[in-house]
Write an enzyme that holds these catalytic residues in place. Structure first.
Site, mmCIF file in Angstrom:
data_model
loop_
_atom_site.group_PDB
_atom_site.id
_atom_site.type_symbol
_atom_site.label_atom_id
_atom_site.label_comp_id
_atom_site.label_asym_id
_atom_site.label_seq_id
_atom_site.Cartn_x
_atom_site.Cartn_y
_atom_site.Cartn_z
ATOM 1 N N LYS A 68 0.825 -1.214 0.000
ATOM 2 C CA LYS A 68 0.000 0.000 0.000
ATOM 3 C C LYS A 68 0.858 1.261 0.000
ATOM 4 O O LYS A 68 0.460 2.304 0.523
ATOM 5 C CB LYS A 68 -0.945 -0.012 1.213
ATOM 6 C CG LYS A 68 -2.022 -1.097 1.125
ATOM 7 C CD LYS A 68 -2.946 -1.064 2.326
ATOM 8 C CE LYS A 68 -4.135 -1.985 2.141
ATOM 9 N NZ LYS A 68 -3.763 -3.401 2.000
ATOM 10 N N ASN A 69 2.007 1.160 -0.613
ATOM 11 C CA ASN A 69 2.940 2.279 -0.669
ATOM 12 C C ASN A 69 2.749 3.039 -1.989
ATOM 13 O O ASN A 69 2.965 2.490 -3.071
ATOM 14 C CB ASN A 69 4.375 1.753 -0.558
ATOM 15 C CG ASN A 69 5.413 2.846 -0.584
ATOM 16 O OD1 ASN A 69 5.571 3.526 -1.590
ATOM 17 N ND2 ASN A 69 6.127 3.006 0.507
#
Length: 299
Positions: A104-105
């Protein structure tokens, strides 16, 4: 500050470290590790000098390993790759290795897109996304970044064929996967004229999903999206459902009652609409004020 402890002292000999400037009297200074402080001090030095070298590129990998969310480092890394004439295909392979640990970067997914732009696409990109979204260890089939990236890839490189089949496979795995419904709408809007025959086909399709799981918010949201601005009462399938077994279930799905109420509003059955909204206020106490407001709006 002395020679570096975690970086190669010979490689960085003669480079003056640039410490973080927190002002003369920082209120709550962050207790960074020695390794992180050292890496960032040298990174600030090469950034100020705009040094696009092999050692600077190696340093960006170190800093990213310590903090993958540092967007400045990612941008400078791309500058170094361009300046050094590095292979963007190798860079894509490198960032692929980072994805499972940073699903989720934002920066990793953006960097991936930049790699693909430089390469003009990659034949294995959809396969990578297929594997990522179905990875049983990650358990992240609704990952916003992965689906947003998938939309960009499909649209950018015209990879529409087979996308609806992929969506169907994802819904077979989890019929409540809202990201999959969103992807279907994305594909339909970009590959059809969204004319009446298309909308009727999509209504029929999503009604089958609703029949399988009547209280699924995702499928009802898709239905509303398909008929938005069209008039509910113009779809016979919706009127049949509102008058049929779906609304006779005990208890009936809240979305089905709302559909009944909205149909009554369209067709001028005001008293029945108010009665249905009142029922919703009773059955759905958390949103009772909203349903009472809807009832009051029925003129």
């Amino acid at each position: 500050a002395g020679p570096p402890l975690y970086l190669d002292a010979l490689v960085w000999e003669g480079v003056e470290r640039v410490p973080q400037d927190d002002g003369p009297d920082p209120v709550v200074p962050i207790n960074y590790s020695v390794e992180f402080t050292e890496a960032m001090d040298y990174f600030r030095a090469v950034l100020q000098a705009d040094e696009r070298s092999e050692r600077a590129l190696d340093l960006t990998e170190k800093v990213i390993a310590l903090n993958a969310a540092n967007y400045t480092v990612w941008g400078f890394r791309r500058d170094c790759i361009d300046a050094l004439g590095k292979d963007w295909a190798e860079e894509l392979m490198w960032v692929t290795e980072l994805a499972p640990d940073n699903p989720k970067n934002y920066q990793i997914w953006h960097h991936r897109r930049c790699c693909l732009k430089k390469l003009g696409g990659h034949p294995d990109e959809l396969a990578f996304l297929d594997d990522f979204l179905t990875d049983e260890e990650l358990e992240d089939a609704k990952n916003y970044h992965a689906w947003a990236h998938r939309q960009w890839v499909v649209k950018e490189f015209g990879l529409w064929e087979g996308e609806l089949a992929f969506v169907e496979r994802m819904l077979e795995m989890d019929i409540r996967n809202n990201s999959a419904y969103n992807q279907r709408m994305f594909v339909i809007k970009h590959t059809t004229d969204m004319g009446r025959p298309v909308r009727e086909r999509e209504v029929d399709w999503v009604l089958q999903k609703i029949a399988q799981v009547p209280n699924n918010d995702s499928s009802w949201a898709y239905l509303r999206g398909v008929v938005a601005g069209q008039g509910l009462s113009s779809y016979d399938a919706l009127k049949q459902m509102a008058a049929g077994a779906m609304c006779e279930r005990m208890p009936p799905p809240l979305h089905a009652i709302e559909l009944q109420a909205d149909l009554c509003v369209e067709e001028g059955s005001k008293d029945e609409a108010k009665s249905l909204f009142s029922k919703l206020a009773s059955d759905d106490s958390i949103r009772a004020k909203y349903w009472n407001w809807r009832a009051a709006q029925v003129a």
